[in-house]
Write an enzyme that holds these catalytic residues in place. Structure first.
Site, PDB file in Angstrom:
ATOM      1  N   CYS A   1      -2.622   8.739   2.932  1.00 62.20           N
ATOM      2  CA  CYS A   1      -2.331   8.184   1.609  1.00 62.20           C
ATOM      3  C   CYS A   1      -3.407   8.564   0.610  1.00 62.20           C
ATOM      4  CB  CYS A   1      -2.172   6.678   1.687  1.00 62.20           C
ATOM      5  SG  CYS A   1      -3.539   5.860   2.503  1.00 62.20           S
TER       6      CYS A   1
ATOM      7  N   GLU B   1       0.890  -1.183   0.000  1.00 64.98           N
ATOM      8  CA  GLU B   1       0.000   0.000   0.000  1.00 64.98           C
ATOM      9  C   GLU B   1       0.911   1.211   0.000  1.00 64.98           C
ATOM     10  OE1 GLU B   1      -3.110   0.035  -0.414  1.00 64.98           O
ATOM     11  OE2 GLU B   1      -3.931  -1.859   0.314  1.00 64.98           O
TER      12      GLU B   1
HETATM   13  P1  NAD Z   1       8.420   5.192   4.407  1.00 59.02           P
HETATM   14  O1  NAD Z   1       8.373   4.408   3.154  1.00 59.02           O
HETATM   15  O2  NAD Z   1       9.506   6.174   4.606  1.00 59.02           O
HETATM   16  O3  NAD Z   1       8.481   4.222   5.685  1.00 59.02           O
HETATM   17  C1  NAD Z   1       7.513   3.234   5.899  1.00 59.02           C
HETATM   18  C2  NAD Z   1       8.130   2.126   6.755  1.00 59.02           C
HETATM   19  O4  NAD Z   1       9.137   1.455   5.998  1.00 59.02           O
HETATM   20  C3  NAD Z   1       8.787   2.610   8.039  1.00 59.02           C
HETATM   21  O5  NAD Z   1       8.456   1.684   9.065  1.00 59.02           O
HETATM   22  C4  NAD Z   1      10.262   2.522   7.709  1.00 59.02           C
HETATM   23  O6  NAD Z   1      11.080   2.335   8.823  1.00 59.02           O
HETATM   24  C5  NAD Z   1      10.307   1.291   6.817  1.00 59.02           C
HETATM   25  N1  NAD Z   1      11.461   1.181   5.922  1.00 59.02           N
HETATM   26  C6  NAD Z   1      12.280   2.166   5.482  1.00 59.02           C
HETATM   27  N2  NAD Z   1      13.215   1.662   4.640  1.00 59.02           N
HETATM   28  C7  NAD Z   1      12.982   0.339   4.553  1.00 59.02           C
HETATM   29  C8  NAD Z   1      13.571  -0.747   3.811  1.00 59.02           C
HETATM   30  N3  NAD Z   1      14.617  -0.532   2.999  1.00 59.02           N
HETATM   31  N4  NAD Z   1      13.031  -1.962   3.917  1.00 59.02           N
HETATM   32  C9  NAD Z   1      11.952  -2.176   4.700  1.00 59.02           C
HETATM   33  N5  NAD Z   1      11.357  -1.215   5.435  1.00 59.02           N
HETATM   34  C10 NAD Z   1      11.858   0.027   5.358  1.00 59.02           C
HETATM   35  O7  NAD Z   1       6.985   5.877   4.517  1.00 59.02           O
HETATM   36  P2  NAD Z   1       6.478   6.942   5.569  1.00 59.02           P
HETATM   37  O8  NAD Z   1       7.173   8.242   5.267  1.00 59.02           O
HETATM   38  O9  NAD Z   1       6.557   6.365   6.930  1.00 59.02           O
HETATM   39  O10 NAD Z   1       4.923   7.076   5.190  1.00 59.02           O
HETATM   40  C11 NAD Z   1       4.447   7.964   4.234  1.00 59.02           C
HETATM   41  C12 NAD Z   1       4.144   7.253   2.927  1.00 59.02           C
HETATM   42  O11 NAD Z   1       3.261   6.158   3.169  1.00 59.02           O
HETATM   43  C13 NAD Z   1       3.425   8.126   1.933  1.00 59.02           C
HETATM   44  O12 NAD Z   1       3.962   7.934   0.649  1.00 59.02           O
HETATM   45  C14 NAD Z   1       1.991   7.619   1.973  1.00 59.02           C
HETATM   46  O13 NAD Z   1       1.250   7.879   0.814  1.00 59.02           O
HETATM   47  C15 NAD Z   1       2.208   6.169   2.224  1.00 59.02           C
HETATM   48  N6  NAD Z   1       1.001   5.553   2.794  1.00 59.02           N
HETATM   49  C16 NAD Z   1       0.244   4.735   1.994  1.00 59.02           C
HETATM   50  C17 NAD Z   1      -0.927   4.180   2.487  1.00 59.02           C
HETATM   51  C18 NAD Z   1      -1.792   3.280   1.621  1.00 59.02           C
HETATM   52  O14 NAD Z   1      -2.666   2.614   2.155  1.00 59.02           O
HETATM   53  N7  NAD Z   1      -1.565   3.223   0.332  1.00 59.02           N
HETATM   54  C19 NAD Z   1      -1.315   4.444   3.803  1.00 59.02           C
HETATM   55  C20 NAD Z   1      -0.520   5.279   4.589  1.00 59.02           C
HETATM   56  C21 NAD Z   1       0.643   5.823   4.065  1.00 59.02           C
END
Ligand code: NAD
Length: 468
Positions: A277, A243
């Site tokens: 999101c 997502e």
């Molecule tokens: P992010 O991608 O920076 O981080 C998300 C998670 O991934 C965190 O727990 C982080 O520690 C982890 N992470 C970071 N690098 C990683 C790696 N290499 N491997 C595995 N895990 C890793 O996102 P964010 O800034 O926390 O959230 C914002 C983003 O999330 C926005 O783009 C938003 O649109 C999206 N989002 C999408 C939905 C949906 O349902 N589509 C819902 C909420 C947020």
């Protein structure tokens, strides 16, 4: 200041290293998060793999009852959880803030508890009987973002355990404390090892995606990280639900009533300060209504109080972190430089914390970051269009495909335009409203797989076809 721990096998596990978690409204320390080592993660996965052997055999009705108990324990602790969430995330306690999020977590958990995936009989006759059974996958790694951390944790954990999987969750390092508290509560009513939490740096997330004992990764976060998750999971061919980001378009058709739609437009875009999101991130308004819609939105925005989330009068809080604050500031500056007309906001507020005012920028178009990219903050570009074919083309001109909306007084015309938008969810005269009985997911680079309802539950199972 409280020091939080990992929770593995139902027990608190202290880590050698910790990090401060700060309140985005004040800069004050909320608590100390544990920083899991690779060895801590190893242990959590091993424990979850062991717990899977028994949890997968627990009768379906008992697992449903366990999920009901989880809903009850979250509900009983809702106010404490909401306060902790406000302290680390920044969102207000009231309105569409922390209490709303915890209420959503309870509602989703309750609904998912009642879902069933019964055996399907495809054929039963002289040529034999064919049944489709759904089996759990094993250990699910859940990786969550910082915008709706508690609700998203429940979206990942509950369908996983409902169908007989066990979970290791890694919350965002920006907002880990409310998830740790949530998992502690879950462990009061679940057998040890079924749900474990391993907070830590991004590297811990990366290790989860490649561990051979993890059967599936359910990831909510940015598209850039989603790509890394997919690459990490490739070697061991894990199941994935991704997502990811969005850049949802909203289209106001000619003939819409600006007064009637202004509240829906505003909260569609600014819920959780735009850090959502499926928030409305690009608004297209027909020339005939353009100035009127701009005027109504600016007037509505003027009456929405922004402040510390603990202040009950705040309807919006600060941005959650410095990085997001800088992105929003930069995108707005570029839009201004390219001729954008600021209707309200447009300048960072001089105060402590990551406060950025509600910002509406008119007279912008594709070709600037505020329109083309995901701003994930309280700044909405308003784009003028002249004909419906043109606006459908522009709305679909994005690598993302999470949500979209059409605003109109003519339901047939609205449905016809909605059907032509390339996105996983589309709303008419509202935006971003999701519910536990309706599947939700993205297309294009917003990811794949769906959450919620029976379709979401199926994603945590594999099919076994039985020929009798
Ligand atoms: P992010 O991608 O920076 O981080 C998300 C998670 O991934 C965190 O727990 C982080 O520690 C982890 N992470 C970071 N690098 C990683 C790696 N290499 N491997 C595995 N895990 C890793 O996102 P964010 O800034 O926390 O959230 C914002 C983003 O999330 C926005 O783009 C938003 O649109 C999206 N989002 C999408 C939905 C949906 O349902 N589509 C819902 C909420 C947020």
């Amino acid at each position: 200041m409280e020091s939080y721990t990992l929770i593995i096998n139902g027990r608190a596990v202290r880590t050698a290293a910790t990090a401060e978690v700060r309140n985005p409204a004040t800069g004050g320390i909320v608590g100390h998060m544990p920083l899991a080592s690779p060895a801590d993660l190893e242990l959590a996965i091993e424990v979850a793999a062991n717990a899977f052997h028994s949890w997968k055999s627990v009768p379906d009705a008992e697992r449903a009852e366990a999920c009901r108990r989880v809903a009850a324990v979250i509900e009983a602790n809702a106010e404490d959880l909401a306060r902790l969430l406000t302290l680390e995330q920044g969102k207000p306690l009231g309105g569409l803030g922390s209490r709303f999020e915890i209420g959503g977590a309870v509602a989703w958990t309750r609904h998912t508890a009642e879902l069933r995936l019964p055996v399907e009989v495809l054929q039963d006759g002289p040529d034999g009987r064919v049944e489709v059974h759904r089996k759990p996958l094993g250990v699910v790694a859940s990786i969550t973002p910082w915008n709706w951390p508690v609700m998203i944790a429940c979206w990942h954990i509950i369908p996983a355990i409902r169908t007989g999987n066990t979970v290791v969750i890694k919350p965002s390092p920006n907002t880990p404390l409310s998830t740790i508290r949530l998992v502690a509560l879950m462990n009061e009513v679940l057998p040890p090892g079924v749900v474990n939490v391993v907070a830590g740096t991004n590297e811990i997330g990366a290790l989860m995606t490649s561990d051979p004992r993890v059967a599936k990764v359910t990831f909510t976060g940015s598209t850039a990280t989603g790509r890394r998750v997919m690459a990490g999971a490739a070697e061991t061919l894990k199941r994935l639900t991704l997502e990811l980001g969005g850049n949802d378009a909203g289209i106001v058709l000619p003939g819409a009533d600006p007064k009637a739609i202004v509240e829906g437009l505003f909260w569609g875009a600014f819920i959780n300060n735009g850090q959502t999101c499926a928030a409305l991130k690009r608004l297209y308004v027909h020339d005939s209504l353009y100035e009127e819609v701009c005027r109504h939105l600016a007037a509505y925005a003027a009456n929405v109080p922004m402040g510390d989330g603990l202040d009950e009068t705040s309807a919006l809080g600060p941005l959650q972190n410095r990085m997001q604050f800088d992105i929003v500031s930069r995108y707005v500056e570029e839009a201004k430089a390219k001729g954008g007309r600021v209707l309200t906001g447009g300048q960072a507020v001089e105060r402590q914390g990551y406060f950025y005012p509600i910002t509406l920028v008119a007279d912008v178009d594709h070709g600037c970051d505020l329109v083309d990219k995901e701003q994930f903050g309280p700044a909405l570009p308003i784009i003028r269009y002249h004909d419906v074919e043109e606006v459908i083309r522009k709305a679909n001109d994005s690598p993302f495909g999470l949500g979209g909306s059409v605003w109109s007084a003519d339901p047939d015309q609205a449905r016809a335009v909605a059907a032509r938008l390339d996105c996983g969810s589309v709303w008419i005269n509202r935006h971003g409203a999701i519910q536990p009985n309706a599947p939700f997911g993205g297309v294009k680079q917003s990811g794949f797989g769906v959450e919620f309802a029976a379709d979401g539950l199926k994603e945590f199972t594999s099919v076994q076809t039985v020929f009798c």
